[in-house]
Structures are given as structure tokens and as C-alpha cells.
Design a protein around this motif. Structure first.
Motif, mmCIF file in Angstrom:
data_model
loop_
_atom_site.group_PDB
_atom_site.id
_atom_site.type_symbol
_atom_site.label_atom_id
_atom_site.label_comp_id
_atom_site.label_asym_id
_atom_site.label_seq_id
_atom_site.Cartn_x
_atom_site.Cartn_y
_atom_site.Cartn_z
ATOM 1 N N ILE A 4 34.863 2.428 18.990
ATOM 2 C CA ILE A 4 34.677 3.543 19.924
ATOM 3 C C ILE A 4 34.919 3.026 21.329
ATOM 4 O O ILE A 4 34.377 1.990 21.718
ATOM 5 C CB ILE A 4 33.238 4.097 19.907
ATOM 6 N N ALA A 5 35.703 3.762 22.098
ATOM 7 C CA ALA A 5 35.829 3.499 23.532
ATOM 8 C C ALA A 5 35.285 4.734 24.241
ATOM 9 O O ALA A 5 35.650 5.865 23.901
ATOM 10 C CB ALA A 5 37.284 3.251 23.913
ATOM 11 N N ILE A 6 34.390 4.514 25.182
ATOM 12 C CA ILE A 6 33.760 5.622 25.903
ATOM 13 C C ILE A 6 34.074 5.494 27.389
ATOM 14 O O ILE A 6 33.865 4.441 27.994
ATOM 15 C CB ILE A 6 32.239 5.641 25.673
ATOM 16 N N TYR A 7 34.585 6.587 27.943
ATOM 17 C CA TYR A 7 34.886 6.666 29.369
ATOM 18 C C TYR A 7 33.802 7.555 29.991
ATOM 19 O O TYR A 7 33.887 8.773 29.944
ATOM 20 C CB TYR A 7 36.278 7.243 29.552
ATOM 21 N N PRO A 8 32.741 6.955 30.550
ATOM 22 C CA PRO A 8 31.628 7.742 31.072
ATOM 23 C C PRO A 8 31.795 8.050 32.558
ATOM 24 O O PRO A 8 32.438 7.305 33.295
ATOM 25 C CB PRO A 8 30.435 6.805 30.856
ATOM 26 N N GLY A 9 31.197 9.145 32.996
ATOM 27 C CA GLY A 9 31.217 9.427 34.427
ATOM 28 C C GLY A 9 30.618 10.768 34.762
ATOM 29 O O GLY A 9 30.340 11.593 33.893
ATOM 30 N N ARG A 10 30.453 10.991 36.071
ATOM 31 C CA ARG A 10 29.949 12.277 36.573
ATOM 32 C C ARG A 10 31.090 13.287 36.656
ATOM 33 O O ARG A 10 30.908 14.449 36.380
ATOM 34 C CB ARG A 10 29.290 12.078 37.942
ATOM 35 N N PHE A 11 32.259 12.872 37.137
ATOM 36 C CA PHE A 11 33.480 13.685 37.158
ATOM 37 C C PHE A 11 33.298 15.017 37.897
ATOM 38 O O PHE A 11 33.380 16.086 37.310
ATOM 39 C CB PHE A 11 34.006 13.936 35.743
ATOM 40 N N HIS A 12 33.076 14.936 39.203
ATOM 41 C CA HIS A 12 32.927 16.139 40.046
ATOM 42 C C HIS A 12 33.987 16.199 41.130
ATOM 43 O O HIS A 12 33.681 15.954 42.299
ATOM 44 C CB HIS A 12 31.525 16.160 40.672
ATOM 45 N N PRO A 13 35.238 16.502 40.823
ATOM 46 C CA PRO A 13 35.768 17.012 39.555
ATOM 47 C C PRO A 13 36.483 15.936 38.742
ATOM 48 O O PRO A 13 36.840 14.889 39.267
ATOM 49 C CB PRO A 13 36.809 18.022 40.027
ATOM 50 N N ILE A 148 47.244 12.724 46.465
ATOM 51 C CA ILE A 148 47.091 14.152 46.216
ATOM 52 C C ILE A 148 47.506 14.879 47.483
ATOM 53 O O ILE A 148 47.007 14.573 48.560
ATOM 54 C CB ILE A 148 45.646 14.515 45.831
ATOM 55 N N VAL A 149 48.410 15.824 47.332
ATOM 56 C CA VAL A 149 49.016 16.572 48.444
ATOM 57 C C VAL A 149 49.341 15.668 49.629
ATOM 58 O O VAL A 149 49.052 15.985 50.779
ATOM 59 C CB VAL A 149 48.190 17.822 48.866
ATOM 60 N N GLY A 150 49.938 14.520 49.313
ATOM 61 C CA GLY A 150 50.416 13.613 50.344
ATOM 62 C C GLY A 150 49.360 12.739 50.989
ATOM 63 O O GLY A 150 49.644 12.039 51.956
ATOM 64 N N LYS A 151 48.134 12.767 50.473
ATOM 65 C CA LYS A 151 47.067 11.950 51.058
ATOM 66 C C LYS A 151 46.559 10.957 50.024
ATOM 67 O O LYS A 151 46.442 11.271 48.845
ATOM 68 C CB LYS A 151 45.918 12.836 51.543
ATOM 69 N N ASP A 152 46.227 9.755 50.497
ATOM 70 C CA ASP A 152 45.676 8.710 49.643
ATOM 71 C C ASP A 152 44.198 9.015 49.414
ATOM 72 O O ASP A 152 43.410 9.014 50.351
ATOM 73 C CB ASP A 152 45.864 7.352 50.327
ATOM 74 N N ILE A 153 43.834 9.292 48.166
ATOM 75 C CA ILE A 153 42.471 9.708 47.834
ATOM 76 C C ILE A 153 41.772 8.602 47.058
ATOM 77 O O ILE A 153 42.326 8.031 46.130
ATOM 78 C CB ILE A 153 42.511 11.002 46.978
ATOM 79 N N LYS A 154 40.526 8.319 47.435
ATOM 80 C CA LYS A 154 39.765 7.270 46.772
ATOM 81 C C LYS A 154 38.537 7.793 46.036
ATOM 82 O O LYS A 154 37.935 7.069 45.267
ATOM 83 C CB LYS A 154 39.324 6.227 47.801
ATOM 84 N N SER A 155 38.132 9.050 46.284
ATOM 85 C CA SER A 155 36.890 9.520 45.668
ATOM 86 C C SER A 155 36.915 11.030 45.429
ATOM 87 O O SER A 155 37.664 11.767 46.065
ATOM 88 C CB SER A 155 35.694 9.185 46.572
ATOM 89 N N ALA A 156 36.049 11.451 44.514
ATOM 90 C CA ALA A 156 35.918 12.872 44.202
ATOM 91 C C ALA A 156 35.380 13.646 45.403
ATOM 92 O O ALA A 156 35.729 14.806 45.613
ATOM 93 C CB ALA A 156 35.017 13.061 42.994
ATOM 94 N N SER A 157 34.524 13.007 46.212
ATOM 95 C CA SER A 157 33.976 13.718 47.379
ATOM 96 C C SER A 157 35.088 14.078 48.366
ATOM 97 O O SER A 157 35.045 15.128 49.003
ATOM 98 C CB SER A 157 32.877 12.904 48.060
ATOM 99 N N GLU A 158 36.117 13.222 48.467
ATOM 100 C CA GLU A 158 37.249 13.548 49.333
ATOM 101 C C GLU A 158 37.985 14.789 48.817
ATOM 102 O O GLU A 158 38.423 15.629 49.605
ATOM 103 C CB GLU A 158 38.225 12.375 49.404
ATOM 104 N N ILE A 159 38.110 14.895 47.506
ATOM 105 C CA ILE A 159 38.767 16.069 46.915
ATOM 106 C C ILE A 159 37.949 17.324 47.210
ATOM 107 O O ILE A 159 38.493 18.345 47.638
ATOM 108 C CB ILE A 159 38.945 15.892 45.388
ATOM 109 N N ARG A 160 36.644 17.250 46.993
ATOM 110 C CA ARG A 160 35.789 18.414 47.256
ATOM 111 C C ARG A 160 35.865 18.830 48.722
ATOM 112 O O ARG A 160 35.973 20.017 49.039
ATOM 113 C CB ARG A 160 34.328 18.116 46.869
ATOM 114 N N ASP A 161 35.845 17.849 49.634
ATOM 115 C CA ASP A 161 35.923 18.162 51.068
ATOM 116 C C ASP A 161 37.268 18.784 51.428
ATOM 117 O O ASP A 161 37.321 19.741 52.213
ATOM 118 C CB ASP A 161 35.692 16.903 51.910
#
Length: 195
Positions: A4-13, A148-161
Motif C-alpha cells: 500500500i502506498a498512501i498519499y496523505p494530506g489536507r488538500f485545500h484544494p 499556475i496562470v503564469g505564477k510560481d505557486i508553492k502552497s495551497a494558501s496562495e491558490i486560495r488567495d
């Protein structure tokens, strides 16, 4: 023997970077059952999405929903591992580098009070691994930066913002970039939770 391989996380998004990691695990462990483990815990600040909403995002990113499991604690994933015989199954949790950094890494390696190795050990190879009745293994994935849309993204919070502060055109572009097409249901989820 099961693996079993498990990829765990909060994923928001959950997004294309996560899907790329998941698909990489399927390639790395071709004979394993590869799962995404995530919870239904939400809050208004940094965890807005329910399990059902994340499951829809994960499916939109191209992952079979039968391999997406709601767990109370994604990093233990008892709801997944409880379905396997611990004396016949090897288990690997795949976590990002950033989850293993700092004073409070998700998993620690070392020795117990009796001097024996801790349950979790760094992953080396399936052949060198013990069954999960004795040890679980941690495969540390490099932290991915992605565009993403031409910007270097490092975190989910950046996507939400970006979504919160963007106009309608940018929001549509974000959904297309995150999931490969304009998924109206995912867009509705983002609109309901982020604006």
C-alpha cells in the motif's frame, strides 16, 4: 504480499501538483494499491473544503475516486490500513519534504525507550521493507513548485488567495489550469467557499 502506498494530506484544494505526485507514486509502486488519504475537517481560515468537495476536485484532476478515502487522521489512515493483513502487507506513506521539516515533522525516526527502532522508518526499497506489523515507511517527496496562470505557486494558501482576490476571468483561468478544463462543479465549490 500486499503493498500500500498512501498519499496523505489536507488538500485545500487538491490540484494538478498533487495529482502529479499521486501519478508518480503509481509509477514508482506499480504493484501497490495507491490511495489518497484526507479528512473531512474544515475551518474558515485554512481548511474550507469538505471531504466530498475535495473528492470532486481529486476526480476532476483525473484520479479514480475509489482510491480516495476519508480518514480521521490522514497521516495514520487507519480506515485504509485496517482492511489489510498486517503480517502480509508493506505500507509506505508518501509525504512532501515540507511536511518533514521544522521542529514538528509529520513523522519522526529514532529509537523507542527499549532501544528498538521506531515504528516509522525512512523508505529505502520495497525489498528491504518489513511488513506493517513491524514497520511502516516514509517516502519523502521533493516539494514541487508549479506554475499556475503564469505564477510560481508553492502552497495551497496562495491558490486560495489568488482565487479570493481575482476577478471572474482569473478565477476561470485558475480552474482550467488546476484541473485541465473548466469544471463547473469545482468552480461552484470554489465560489461557495472562497468568495
Amino acid at each position: 504480499m500486499n503493498k500500500i502506498a498512501i498519499y496523505p494530506g489536507r488538500f485545500h484544494p487538491f490540484h494538478k501538483g498533487h495529482a502529479s505526485e499521486y501519478n508518480g507514486l503509481k509509477e514508482k509502486f506499480p504493484f501497490a494499491d495507491v490511495f489518497v488519504s484526507t479528512s473531512n475537517k474544515t475551518n474558515d481560515s485554512n481548511s474550507p473544503f469538505t471531504f466530498e468537495e475535495k473528492q470532486k476536485m481529486i476526480q476532476s484532476a483525473g484520479i479514480d475516486p475509489k482510491f480516495v478515502v476519508e480518514t480521521r487522521n490522514p497521516y495514520l489512515a487507519e480506515e485504509i490500513i485496517g482492511k489489510y493483513n498486517s503480517d502480509e502487507t508493506k505500507i509506505i506513506f508518501a509525504v512532501s519534504e515540507k511536511d518533514m521539516q521544522g521542529d514538528r515533522p509529520r513523522f519522526k525516526f529514532g529509537v523507542k525507550k527499549d532501544g528498538s527502532p521506531s515504528y516509522f522508518q525512512p523508505f529505502e526499497s520495497v525489498g528491504e521493507s518489513e511488513f506493517m506489523s513491524k514497520h511502516g515507511y516514509i517516502d519523502v517527496l521533493p516539494t514541487m513548485d508549479f506554475d499556475i496562470v503564469g505564477k510560481d505557486i508553492k502552497s495551497a494558501s496562495e491558490i486560495r488567495d489568488m482565487y479570493k482576490n481575482g476577478d471572474e476571468k482569473l478565477r476561470r483561468e485558475l480552474i482550467i489550469d488546476l484541473y485541465g478544463s473548466m469544471d463547473q462543479e469545482v468552480k461552484r465549490i470554489f465560489d461557495n467557499k472562497l468568495i
